[in-house]
Design an enzyme around this catalytic site. Structure first.
Site, PDB file in Angstrom:
ATOM      1  N   CYS A 271       0.823  -1.223   0.000  1.00 29.48           N
ATOM      2  CA  CYS A 271       0.000   0.000   0.000  1.00 29.48           C
ATOM      3  C   CYS A 271       0.847   1.258   0.000  1.00 29.48           C
ATOM      4  O   CYS A 271       0.357   2.343  -0.299  1.00 29.48           O
ATOM      5  CB  CYS A 271      -0.935  -0.006   1.203  1.00 29.48           C
ATOM      6  SG  CYS A 271      -2.049  -1.408   1.148  1.00 29.48           S
TER       7      CYS A 271
ATOM      8  N   HIS B 208      -3.537   6.895   2.934  1.00 31.27           N
ATOM      9  CA  HIS B 208      -3.886   5.620   2.302  1.00 31.27           C
ATOM     10  C   HIS B 208      -5.281   5.214   2.781  1.00 31.27           C
ATOM     11  O   HIS B 208      -5.618   5.379   3.956  1.00 31.27           O
ATOM     12  CB  HIS B 208      -2.851   4.565   2.684  1.00 31.27           C
ATOM     13  CG  HIS B 208      -3.254   3.189   2.285  1.00 31.27           C
ATOM     14  ND1 HIS B 208      -3.594   2.868   0.985  1.00 31.27           N
ATOM     15  CD2 HIS B 208      -3.406   2.051   3.018  1.00 31.27           C
ATOM     16  CE1 HIS B 208      -3.926   1.590   0.949  1.00 31.27           C
ATOM     17  NE2 HIS B 208      -3.826   1.073   2.157  1.00 31.27           N
TER      18      HIS B 208
ATOM     19  N   ASN C 103     -10.166  -0.342  -0.823  1.00 34.45           N
ATOM     20  CA  ASN C 103      -8.710  -0.201  -0.740  1.00 34.45           C
ATOM     21  C   ASN C 103      -8.102  -0.638  -2.078  1.00 34.45           C
ATOM     22  O   ASN C 103      -8.112  -1.829  -2.400  1.00 34.45           O
ATOM     23  CB  ASN C 103      -8.194  -1.061   0.417  1.00 34.45           C
ATOM     24  CG  ASN C 103      -6.696  -0.961   0.620  1.00 34.45           C
ATOM     25  OD1 ASN C 103      -5.980  -0.417  -0.208  1.00 34.45           O
ATOM     26  ND2 ASN C 103      -6.224  -1.504   1.727  1.00 34.45           N
TER      27      ASN C 103
END
Ligand code: UT7
Length: 338
Positions: free
Chosen positions: A114, A258, A288
């Site tokens: 990520c 994020h 996500n």
């Protein structure tokens, strides 16, 4: 030393939506649980098996080049942050290079889960600051649906597909002297790697019939410890960047976090003493998207951003990898004015 400024943003999202109602049909979950525990309503899925991460990355890059009004031939480098490359090699960056026709660019992929986009931004800014490059394309792109186990309710509700891209140029070359990426704090800690990983398919557990039967080729996550670390590390890194740049919460215009979980984003903003409305949040619409979350936020907020706005970008992901950066925005509205 030259600073690298973001001079354009591009994005790509597949059209197909996977809603919480769809997931209710697939695993033992509920719309209410997903919304309450994560903030996610739906995600985008690139269903076409012929299309992979390079397809989305290339579309995002094309949008960016169009907005900036330049051709791919002007690119010096292409860096793709991703954990879902089309193949282990060649790098996705090579496939993007050839599809774009970026005749004189070099490129590589960057694997930091990520944190892939933030790390790639740092690498790209280094190429610009060091004088090696004038125009660096930095992409965060992931086809998470290719590694998500749609029988595992603890992970399949979280992830979506997408791509975002930015162009980095020397701030001085675009009339934005002093703006751009001012600071970057990055850390890794591999001691808890098993909490978030894709255990099969690499040199440690090469693919076999047995590894596929064991579902080793899918993403695995032990959510609770990852949640705890993400909340701690994103705030810690962001506060470090604020402190060493003498920034008060009032000096920060936006937090660009994020997008893993609404609760992690809210906790991070709270620990930084930022009002929640300063935190960019689009997890409800996309879930996500791993390396794509931060550039997709920049894309969605681009019309509101003004030259001189101070953005704290922060991330946490598998590895663990984490970090935060200070980016001073270089232009108003939708494109740089030159
Ligand atoms: O992007 C990389 C970094 N990743 C992250 O930052 C993700 C961090 N982790 C999280 O966001 C959260 O841990 C999750 C959203 C993954 C899980 O939320 P949680 O509040 O930590 O739930 P949990 O794992 O502690 O599970 C609570 C309960 C369990 O049931 P019991 O044992 O209490 O009976 C789970 O089995 O919720 C159950 N559960 C679900 N129930 C309905 C887990 N997943 C689901 C589901 N639907 N999809």
């Amino acid at each position: 030393m030259r600073t690298a400024a973001v001079t354009a943003v591009g994005h790509f999202l597949p059209e197909e939506r996977l809603t919480n109602a769809d997931l209710e049909e697939m695993v033992d979950t509920s719309d209410e649980w997903i919304r309450k525990r994560t903030g996610i309503r739906e995600r985008r899925i690139l269903r076409d098996p012929e299309k992979a991460t390079s397809y989305m990355a290339t579309r995002a890059a094309e949008e960016l080049l169009d907005k900036r009004g330049i051709g791919a031939g002007e690119l010096d480098a292409i860096i793709v942050g991703t954990v879902t490359p089309d193949m282990f090699y060649p790098a996705t960056a090579c496939l993007v290079q050839t599809e774009l026709g970026a005749a004189r660019a070099f490129g590589y992929d960057l694997s930091a889960a990520c944190s892939g986009f933030l790390y790639a931004l740092g690498a790209g800014a280094g190429h610009v600051a060091g004088g090696q490059c004038e125009k660096v394309l930095v992409i965060g792109a992931d086809k998470m649906s290719s590694i998500v186990d749609y029988t595992d309710r603890s992970t399949c509700i979280l992830f979506g597909d997408g791509a975002g891209a930015v162009l980095l140029e020397p701030a001085g070359a675009v009339g934005a002297e002093g703006r751009g990426l001012h600071d970057l704090h990055q850390r890794v800690d591999g001691s808890e790697w098993e909490n978030l990983c894709q255990p099969g398919g690499g040199s440690r557990r090469p693919p076999t019939h047995q590894s596929v039967d064991r579902r080793d080729h899918f993403l695995k996550q032990n959510g609770r410890p990852v949640f705890k670390q993400a909340t701690r590390r994103m705030a810690e890194a962001s506060l470090e960047v604020m402190q060493r740049n003498d920034l008060t919460p009032e000096d920060v215009d936006y937090l660009v976090p994020h997008q893993a979980n609404r609760r992690i984003i809210e906790a991070t903003a709270q620990q930084m003493n930022l009002p929640p409305e300063k935190a960019m949040m689009n997890i409800g619409d996309y879930g996500n998207t791993t390396a794509a979350t931060i550039p997709l936020c920049l894309h969605d907020w681009e019309p509101e951003l003004r030259a001189g706005d101070r953005l704290i970008l922060t991330t946490f992901g598998g590895g663990y990898t984490w970090g935060a950066g200070l980016l001073e925005w270089a232009y108003d509205d939708a494109s740089i004015d030159n």
